[in-house]
Write a protein that holds these residues in place. Sequence first.
Motif, PDB file in Angstrom:
ATOM      1  N   ALA A  85      49.472  49.640  42.805  1.00 15.59           N
ATOM      2  CA  ALA A  85      48.343  50.942  42.578  1.00 15.59           C
ATOM      3  C   ALA A  85      48.889  51.681  41.840  1.00 15.59           C
ATOM      4  O   ALA A  85      48.511  52.566  41.411  1.00 15.59           O
ATOM      5  CB  ALA A  85      47.920  51.359  43.876  1.00 15.59           C
TER       6      ALA A  85
ATOM      7  N   THR B 294      47.821  52.969  38.300  1.00 16.23           N
ATOM      8  CA  THR B 294      47.013  54.487  38.053  1.00 16.23           C
ATOM      9  C   THR B 294      47.838  55.396  37.167  1.00 16.23           C
ATOM     10  O   THR B 294      47.203  56.140  36.084  1.00 16.23           O
ATOM     11  CB  THR B 294      47.476  55.207  39.414  1.00 16.23           C
ATOM     12  OG1 THR B 294      46.614  54.256  40.927  1.00 16.23           O
ATOM     13  CG2 THR B 294      46.743  56.507  39.155  1.00 16.23           C
TER      14      THR B 294
ATOM     15  N   LEU C  77      41.570  48.750  35.657  1.00 15.10           N
ATOM     16  CA  LEU C  77      40.827  49.436  36.396  1.00 15.10           C
ATOM     17  C   LEU C  77      40.472  48.311  36.939  1.00 15.10           C
ATOM     18  O   LEU C  77      40.024  47.435  37.959  1.00 15.10           O
ATOM     19  CB  LEU C  77      39.384  50.509  35.961  1.00 15.10           C
ATOM     20  CG  LEU C  77      40.070  51.736  35.924  1.00 15.10           C
ATOM     21  CD1 LEU C  77      38.280  52.283  35.528  1.00 15.10           C
ATOM     22  CD2 LEU C  77      40.829  52.246  36.855  1.00 15.10           C
ATOM     23  N   ARG C  78      40.953  46.821  35.969  1.00 11.16           N
ATOM     24  CA  ARG C  78      40.348  45.506  36.506  1.00 11.16           C
ATOM     25  C   ARG C  78      41.401  45.290  37.199  1.00 11.16           C
ATOM     26  O   ARG C  78      41.621  44.530  38.284  1.00 11.16           O
ATOM     27  CB  ARG C  78      40.305  44.749  35.447  1.00 11.16           C
ATOM     28  CG  ARG C  78      38.695  44.764  34.641  1.00 11.16           C
ATOM     29  CD  ARG C  78      39.194  44.119  33.765  1.00 11.16           C
ATOM     30  NE  ARG C  78      37.181  44.184  32.522  1.00 11.16           N
ATOM     31  CZ  ARG C  78      37.350  44.077  31.265  1.00 11.16           C
ATOM     32  NH1 ARG C  78      38.451  43.497  30.440  1.00 11.16           N
ATOM     33  NH2 ARG C  78      36.331  43.948  30.641  1.00 11.16           N
TER      34      ARG C  78
ATOM     35  N   GLY D 276      41.288  47.130  40.494  1.00 13.68           N
ATOM     36  CA  GLY D 276      40.001  47.035  41.391  1.00 13.68           C
ATOM     37  C   GLY D 276      41.224  45.536  41.972  1.00 13.68           C
ATOM     38  O   GLY D 276      40.644  44.833  43.770  1.00 13.68           O
ATOM     39  N   ARG D 277      41.630  44.703  41.585  1.00 14.12           N
ATOM     40  CA  ARG D 277      41.667  43.404  41.571  1.00 14.12           C
ATOM     41  C   ARG D 277      42.928  43.654  43.173  1.00 14.12           C
ATOM     42  O   ARG D 277      42.789  42.471  43.778  1.00 14.12           O
ATOM     43  CB  ARG D 277      42.630  42.135  40.645  1.00 14.12           C
ATOM     44  CG  ARG D 277      42.465  40.792  41.161  1.00 14.12           C
ATOM     45  CD  ARG D 277      42.626  39.940  40.102  1.00 14.12           C
ATOM     46  NE  ARG D 277      43.813  40.259  38.556  1.00 14.12           N
ATOM     47  CZ  ARG D 277      43.254  40.739  37.842  1.00 14.12           C
ATOM     48  NH1 ARG D 277      41.815  40.586  37.131  1.00 14.12           N
ATOM     49  NH2 ARG D 277      44.311  41.182  36.791  1.00 14.12           N
TER      50      ARG D 277
ATOM     51  N   LEU E 274      43.500  45.695  44.954  1.00 14.16           N
ATOM     52  CA  LEU E 274      43.139  46.565  45.705  1.00 14.16           C
ATOM     53  C   LEU E 274      42.244  46.196  47.069  1.00 14.16           C
ATOM     54  O   LEU E 274      41.996  46.314  48.326  1.00 14.16           O
ATOM     55  CB  LEU E 274      41.664  47.505  45.310  1.00 14.16           C
ATOM     56  CG  LEU E 274      42.782  48.892  44.995  1.00 14.16           C
ATOM     57  CD1 LEU E 274      41.958  50.231  44.514  1.00 14.16           C
ATOM     58  CD2 LEU E 274      43.784  49.762  46.188  1.00 14.16           C
ATOM     59  N   MET E 275      40.912  44.211  46.258  1.00 14.88           N
ATOM     60  CA  MET E 275      40.657  43.970  46.446  1.00 14.88           C
ATOM     61  C   MET E 275      41.228  43.158  47.778  1.00 14.88           C
ATOM     62  O   MET E 275      40.683  42.439  48.453  1.00 14.88           O
ATOM     63  CB  MET E 275      39.721  42.564  46.100  1.00 14.88           C
ATOM     64  CG  MET E 275      39.319  42.278  46.317  1.00 14.88           C
ATOM     65  SD  MET E 275      37.156  40.877  45.627  1.00 14.88           S
ATOM     66  CE  MET E 275      39.052  39.986  43.992  1.00 14.88           C
TER      67      MET E 275
END
Length: 372
Positions: free
Chosen positions: A304, A308, A360-361, A364-365, A367-368
């Motif tokens: 992350a 970021t 971002l993709r 997001g993956r 964090l999911m």
Amino acid sequence: MDFTRTEAQDDLGQLTRSITEKLVTSDRLRALDGAEDRFDDVTWRSLAESGVLSAALPETVGGSGFGILEQCSVLQELGRTLAAVPYLPSITLAASALAQFGSAEQRDLARKAALGETILTVALAEEYNDEPARPATRAEPDGAGWVLSGTKTTVPVATLAARLLIPASTPNGTAVFLIDPAAPGVTITRQQVVDLSAEAIVELDDVRVAASDLVGTEERGPEIIDWLLTRAAVGISALQLGSLERALEMVSDYARERTQFDRPIGSFQAVAQRLSDAYIDVKGVRLAVTQAAWQLDDGSATEASIRTAKFWAADAGHRVAHTVIHVHGGVGLDRDHPVHRYFLAAKHNEFALGSATDQLRRLGRHLMLVRS
């Protein structure tokens, strides 16, 4: 988390700035634009002689034992002047990886790179492959050695490097290999990129390598590739930070000096708002890069924080670069004007190893998966 810069960071940053501000001039950059390989050998030698190249490498290869924090300080200063030197691929990535994972013979290569005697590079990107950790390039066992086939794109200074670090997929996973660019089956074609950096396509056609050319072990291959990709993302972000900081300084000076209707254009609300947004963007990049570098240094880095940092470098880089051009007006579109170089550098760094959308993709993956 304490973001206070270390003494070594300050010293290395100041030393790098004193060298680059003296040697990397607009005239020098303009001359390099027409070179077959955009490489500033004068600045590179000066960085080597001053100890900048070796300082942030482990003591096992003749360095001072510093690490990624200090390397980011150097990269930030190199980004400020757009110095055409391969510090990121040769020192931050290749030499540091060989020092960390390589054999005694491979560490000797890292030692030579630290002295500026040789240049190393890493080939991480492949066309139509958005998962660098799972390379399309293949490595098949062949007796005591290996046979590699595949194509790498936008490989930094491939035409100048003595060795290339090539990640490849094996029957058992992934691994990293040292390739001699002069070996049979290796084809290197110069590639024109947006900021005229010295990059190339590297094609491997059944290239045979010895078992001793495997970096580390096959079992540690995924770890080494992740190590390289992580540091590459943070390193590119540090370069971007330096470039954006200097670009913001230049456009701020211009907005104070350029007048319309007997007023500095920086006093107009629309211009002031653009510059304020750019200032906030640069602050965001600095915070994200500093956090990622500190976490890498103390071993607490997460995907992350790395994503970021790269997202901010790409997304903010896009906005700041366009602000610089727009505020300068027609002057900013002139290829000979210094700010145009910063625009091109920002675009190169924006897309290197993935755009803002790509980050971002991936974020997001990640964090999911963490929350599931």
